[in-house]
Design a protein around this motif. Structure first.
Motif, PDB file in Angstrom:
ATOM      1  N   HIS A 472       0.888  -1.091   0.041  1.00 35.06           N
ATOM      2  CA  HIS A 472       0.020   0.100   0.021  1.00 35.06           C
ATOM      3  C   HIS A 472       0.889   1.199   0.064  1.00 35.06           C
ATOM      4  O   HIS A 472       2.232   1.249   0.371  1.00 35.06           O
ATOM      5  CB  HIS A 472      -0.774  -0.064   1.321  1.00 35.06           C
ATOM      6  CG  HIS A 472      -1.921   1.086   1.327  1.00 35.06           C
ATOM      7  ND1 HIS A 472      -2.750   1.563   0.250  1.00 35.06           N
ATOM      8  CD2 HIS A 472      -2.203   2.071   2.133  1.00 35.06           C
ATOM      9  CE1 HIS A 472      -3.416   2.444   0.373  1.00 35.06           C
ATOM     10  NE2 HIS A 472      -2.901   3.035   1.888  1.00 35.06           N
ATOM     11  N   ILE A 500      -4.641  -5.835   3.318  1.00 31.16           N
ATOM     12  CA  ILE A 500      -4.362  -6.362   1.986  1.00 31.16           C
ATOM     13  C   ILE A 500      -3.874  -7.766   2.075  1.00 31.16           C
ATOM     14  O   ILE A 500      -4.136  -8.697   1.288  1.00 31.16           O
ATOM     15  CB  ILE A 500      -3.463  -5.493   1.086  1.00 31.16           C
ATOM     16  CG1 ILE A 500      -4.251  -3.916   1.006  1.00 31.16           C
ATOM     17  CG2 ILE A 500      -3.233  -5.989   0.003  1.00 31.16           C
ATOM     18  CD1 ILE A 500      -3.752  -3.064   0.388  1.00 31.16           C
ATOM     19  N   SER A 512      -2.328  -1.973  -3.448  1.00 35.71           N
ATOM     20  CA  SER A 512      -3.602  -1.295  -3.466  1.00 35.71           C
ATOM     21  C   SER A 512      -3.659  -0.301  -4.707  1.00 35.71           C
ATOM     22  O   SER A 512      -2.640  -0.349  -5.435  1.00 35.71           O
ATOM     23  CB  SER A 512      -3.684  -0.390  -2.420  1.00 35.71           C
ATOM     24  OG  SER A 512      -2.731   0.615  -2.261  1.00 35.71           O
ATOM     25  N   MET A 544     -12.264  -3.724  -1.687  1.00 32.36           N
ATOM     26  CA  MET A 544     -10.809  -3.190  -2.052  1.00 32.36           C
ATOM     27  C   MET A 544     -10.696  -3.439  -3.503  1.00 32.36           C
ATOM     28  O   MET A 544     -10.808  -4.296  -3.932  1.00 32.36           O
ATOM     29  CB  MET A 544      -9.759  -3.661  -1.092  1.00 32.36           C
ATOM     30  CG  MET A 544      -9.946  -3.423   0.338  1.00 32.36           C
ATOM     31  SD  MET A 544      -8.488  -3.789   1.369  1.00 32.36           S
ATOM     32  CE  MET A 544      -8.722  -5.483   1.418  1.00 32.36           C
ATOM     33  N   LEU A 546      -7.854  -4.036  -5.859  1.00 29.01           N
ATOM     34  CA  LEU A 546      -6.329  -4.625  -5.708  1.00 29.01           C
ATOM     35  C   LEU A 546      -5.888  -4.865  -6.992  1.00 29.01           C
ATOM     36  O   LEU A 546      -6.516  -5.208  -7.973  1.00 29.01           O
ATOM     37  CB  LEU A 546      -6.228  -5.558  -4.804  1.00 29.01           C
ATOM     38  CG  LEU A 546      -6.791  -5.515  -3.435  1.00 29.01           C
ATOM     39  CD1 LEU A 546      -6.579  -6.718  -2.645  1.00 29.01           C
ATOM     40  CD2 LEU A 546      -6.070  -4.380  -2.696  1.00 29.01           C
TER      41      LEU A 546
END
Length: 559
Positions: A472, A500, A512, A544, A546
């Motif tokens: 991230h 994550i 991310s 999220m 990703l």
């Protein structure tokens, strides 16, 4: 569909090629002949590996992939496996064999009647690909031109075909400029100076605003722009966004902070009319992202973070669709304040090598300012990695010393070599912090390479062990840890980073959206960030977006 096939395909799409191949062999799918898709899976794995290499190694892997696809084509007589067989034989240098199969695919397709839409598009695009393999570039071009209108807005499908054609043209050592006409609409990052209306700060008069709107409209007429990314501050941002929406360009808003705080800092001081126009743009936007949910702080660091994310999104979107990203700025060309704002956006974009367009800012006053506070000295943008070893919890007490000596020790050597700013460990877990996403990406891929080089069976450890790494990027505080009496990393973004790694596929690296955006701006050709097919839900968190991260060979320049 075989559930094992679906699992391995998910691993492939997540970028975990080695883990996908390991699972493919472990489940015996290399001998499974139950369907064309299952049989072709080995070819897909080898093709993905081939495309990460150049020269002889690419040809070697392409030949292996072609043979896998050919086995599926021979058994099921499918056009998908067949055209991939021909394409990969061409990449491998076996031109006669490639052309023989391409002719047979044309015969199959000419006997079929595709359904309207995507089926018709792929039918015609596959015929075009066959002509390209046969060396008739002129016919391939015209047939591809006929394919596009059959499914005109399926840009992902168009991009997939373009990337396949780029692979073939590279193998033939032929130029690919003619593909430019088929690329999906370009993506755009936009930004510009703040200014007021009548009673607001640094106001522009009506004639200056009209001239600005006309210049933006004229620019948008010069090319085909499909999507745009940027913020909605008073002045240039909102005016550009309004013109984009008027022209039918998809607007994606990237805001530095929640609306109420943003309005107080970047709308209200510049005149009462901006709030209504802001609300109208938000209502029509295709997406809205807030890089910070903090209701109290919106400083220069946060706006810089939002700008990097918006720029990165524009480039990532263009990469996914095999097209180009450009930047539009309303700017005074003054680089004396390049630590933040439009000047910094200009400098950062120039480093990407992507095209930049500047509309001169129409000055009417000698001084300009904004309402953002300067960055708190304890906060800065950092790249963070969390890592652990899947399967560690199932180790016996007798295996723990082996795990430490055979796995943790080589991983520690990689971490020390990386000269990270901060390292923390617990059991099999790692937390590593860097000043740049490029350093974090290099360390993450080096750690995976180091782990994969370990012969787990010879080390007396289960072969199911796999390293997973989450990355991230965002603003954090660097403060003294009162327990350890040394510098520590604190902040909400650390929590985001920690969420994550648990949802990362074993053997892969997930990062991310902000990490992927920053990386693509700073190091486009050494690493690849592939978006996950669907948002991922972590523990105690919403969806999220990703990306899988892999190191690749320097890419060929796109025309």
């Amino acid at each position: 569909m075989n559930s094992q096939h679906d699992h391995i395909l998910t691993l492939l799409r997540s970028g975990a090629l080695e883990q996908a191949e390991k699972e493919y062999l472990r489940h015996g799918l290399d001998t499974d002949q139950s369907s064309e898709d299952v049989m072709a899976l080995g070819g897909r794995i080898l093709k993905a590996r081939a495309l990460e290499h150049d020269g002889v190694e690419r040809q070697r892997l392409a030949l292996q992939a072609a043979e896998k696809y050919e086995a599926a084509h021979t058994k099921f007589n499918g056009t998908f496996s067949g055209i991939n067989t021909a394409a990969l034989y061409l990449v491998a240098g076996h031109i006669e064999q490639a052309q023989k199969i391409a002719r047979s695919i044309q015969t199959l397709l000419n006997r079929s009647s595709p359904k309207p839409g995507a089926d018709a598009y792929y039918h015609m695009a596959t015929l075009a690909e066959a002509w390209l393999i046969l060396g008739d570039h002129h016919r391939a071009e015209h047939m591809f031109a006929d394919a596009i209108p059959l499914d005109p807005h399926n840009y992902d499908a168009h991009a997939s075909t373009i990337k396949q054609f780029e692979m073939l043209l590279a193998a033939l050592d032929q130029p690919n400029e003619w593909l430019a006409q088929f690329r999906p609409p370009k993506s755009l990052h936009y930004a510009g100076h703040l200014f007021g209306l009548k009673e607001g700060k640094n106001s522009l008069d009506n004639s200056a605003i009209y001239g600005l709107e006309k210049a933006i409209d004229d620019f948008l007429e010069t090319d085909n722009y499909g999507v745009a990314y940027g913020a909605l501050a008073a002045g240039s941002d909102i005016i550009i966004a309004e013109r984009l929406l008027e022209k039918g360009v998809e607007l994606n808003v990237v805001q530095p902070c929640p609306d109420q705080l943003f309005s107080r800092l970047s709308l209200t001081p510049f005149g009462s009319g901006w709030q209504t126009r802001f609300d109208a743009c938000i209502h029509r936007a295709a997406s809205i992202r807030y890089v910070s949910q903090d209701e109290t702080v919106c400083d220069s660091l946060t706006t810089t973070f939002a700008s990097e994310t918006a720029m990165g999104l524009a480039v990532l979107h263009a990469n996914r669709l095999a097209t180009n990203a450009e930047q539009l700025l309303v700017w005074d060309n003054d680089l004396t304040q390049a630590t933040a704002g439009t000047a910094r956006d200009a400098q950062l974009w120039q480093k990407t090598g992507q095209q930049q367009h500047v509309i001169p800012f129409p000055f009417t006053r000698n001084t300009r300012s904004n309402s953002l506070t300067k960055n708190n000295d304890t906060r800065s943008l950092k790249a963070m990695l969390f890592a652990d070893v899947s399967g560690f919890g199932n180790l016996s007490e007798q295996e723990i010393p082996l795990f430490v000596s055979q796995i943790l020790r080589p991983l520690a050597e990689q971490c020390h070599a990386a000269q990270a700013e901060h390292i923390n460990t617990w059991g099999d877990g790692l937390f590593i912090v860097f000043n740049s996403v490029a350093a974090a990406a290099k360390t993450a891929t080096d750690l995976q390479t180091s782990f994969r080089s370990i012969n787990l069976s010879s080390a007396g450890l289960p072969e199911e062990l796999a390293l997973r790494i989450g990355g991230h990027y965002g603003p954090v505080h660097s403060l003294e840890d009162p327990f350890l009496h040394k510098s520590g990393i604190f902040g909400r973004e650390v929590t985001v980073a920690a969420r994550i790694e648990p949802v990362t596929a074993p053997g892969s690296i997930f990062v991310s959206e902000p990490f992927a955006c920053a990386l693509v701006l700073n190091n486009q050709h050494e690493f690849r960030c592939e978006p996950m097919p669907e948002p991922v839900f972590g523990k105690n968190t919403g969806p999220m977006t990703l990306f899988s991260l892999r190191r690749i060979k320097p890419a060929r320049n796109q025309s």
